[in-house]
Design an enzyme around this catalytic site. Structure first.
Site, PDB file in Angstrom:
ATOM      1  N   CYS A 157      43.682  44.465  39.804  1.00 42.44           N
ATOM      2  CA  CYS A 157      42.663  45.324  39.189  1.00 42.44           C
ATOM      3  C   CYS A 157      43.216  46.216  38.089  1.00 42.44           C
ATOM      4  O   CYS A 157      42.446  46.872  37.378  1.00 42.44           O
ATOM      5  CB  CYS A 157      41.985  46.166  40.263  1.00 42.44           C
TER       6      CYS A 157
ATOM      7  N   HIS B  42      38.815  52.009  36.658  1.00 40.51           N
ATOM      8  CA  HIS B  42      38.460  50.737  37.288  1.00 40.51           C
ATOM      9  C   HIS B  42      37.243  50.965  38.168  1.00 40.51           C
ATOM     10  O   HIS B  42      37.201  51.893  38.989  1.00 40.51           O
ATOM     11  CB  HIS B  42      39.654  50.236  38.101  1.00 40.51           C
TER      12      HIS B  42
ATOM     13  N   ASN C 280      32.894  45.535  42.181  1.00 40.43           N
ATOM     14  CA  ASN C 280      34.297  45.515  41.750  1.00 40.43           C
ATOM     15  C   ASN C 280      34.607  44.147  41.148  1.00 40.43           C
ATOM     16  O   ASN C 280      34.698  43.157  41.865  1.00 40.43           O
ATOM     17  CB  ASN C 280      35.186  45.803  42.956  1.00 40.43           C
TER      18      ASN C 280
END
Length: 311
Positions: free
Chosen positions: A113, A235, A265
């Site tokens: 990520c 993020h 996500n």
């Protein structure tokens, strides 16, 4: 201080919208529970699209937005942990579909990520010797293929998508990076032939501690304060993590952009997708100052200061 800046952005998503209510039909969860724990309302799954399809779609949009000849692209980096194939690299396939020069430096990187942050840092170094050329940085993930749809700790959180950015080198851009890795295979992993497994509380603690550190260290490198930053783009993993980071650094909450509500996500794709939506909403202008942070499996973490020059 010289470095890269953003001149074009693009995004893509999976072809199926999956709401919280839809997931509640097959797993022990509810819309209220998911919203409370993460802020997510829905996400996209790629059923007919491949990872490469989404990467190409986002890249094509970013090149159009940048308005530069594709012959000027010297570097293509795809940031992903979910490639369609072990080899060749997704970047090579995307270059072929786009019709880029055969001299393009093309590769995939897996920073989980934090991947897009890592990709930009790599491109910044590579473009320093090619100042009349451009880099195409893509974050693209098809995470649904690696999810256990009976595990509510993970299947409600992730989505599929891609975001892309065209970067150019500028003598006064002021790019800066801070990042690293705390080696840990237990908290968040996806073993070969298996599904994603995650310790949610451990990831939360790691994220809320590292995001403020990344922001602080990047600000030190460029000798600026949090008040000099127009937007913080974290993020997009969890609304609670973003809000906790904002509280810890004492930043204005409205400066922390959020779009996870309808994406979930998307790992390495989340930051470039967010940047693209910011451009579409008119939030990015010439010399808008951005501080982006990412964190994920590894445990990887990174932050970067970058400016935009978008139309």
């Amino acid at each position: 201080m010289a470095g890269i800046k953003i001149i074009g952005l693009g995004r893509a998503a999976g072809d199926l919208t999956v709401t919280n209510e839809t997931l509640a039909e097959t797993v022990d969860t509810s819309d209220d529970w998911i919203r409370e724990k993460s802020g997510i309302r829905s996400r996209y799954f790629a059923v007919k699209k491949t990872n490469t399809d989404m990467a190409f779609e986002a890249a094509q949009m970013a090149l159009h937005h940048a308005g530069i000849p594709k012959e000027k692209i010297a570097i293509c980096i795809v940031c992903t942990f979910t490639p369609d194939d072990h080899t060749p690299a997704t970047a090579c396939d995307v270059c072929g579909r786009l019709g880029l020069s055969q001299e393009v430096f093309a590769l995939d990187i897996n920073g989980a990520c934090a991947g897009f942050i890592y990709g930009c840092h790599l491109a910044n170094g590579l473009l320093a010797n090619q100042k009349d050329r451009y880099a195409l940085i893509i974050g693209s993930e098809k995470i649904s293929s690696f999810m256990d749809m009976e595990d509510r700790a993970t299947c409600v959180l992730f989505g599929d998508g891609a975001g892309a950015a065209v970067m150019k080198w500028h003598e006064d851009a002021g790019f800066a990076f801070y990042g690293g890795c705390e080696p840990n295979r237990q908290v968040l992993h996806c073993l070969r032939g298996s599904f994603i497994e995650m310790g949610g509380q451990e990831v939360y603690r790691f994220a809320v501690s590292k995001v403020p550190v990344c922001i602080s260290e990047v600000l030190k490198k460029i000798d600026l304060s949090k008040d000099d930053i127009d937007y913080f783009v974290c993020h997009q993993a969890n609304e609670r993590i973003i809000d906790a980071a904002a509280r810890r650094i004492g930043g204005e909450k409205k400066k922390f952009f959020k779009n996870l509500y309808h994406y979930g996500n998307t790992s390495a794709a989340s930051i470039p997708i967010a940047l693209c939506e910011m451009a579409e909403q008119g939030l990015l202008k010439n010399d808008t100052t951005l501080l982006c942070t990412g964190f994920g499996a590894g445990l990887s973490y990174g932050g970067m200061y970058i400016t935009s020059e978008v139309k």
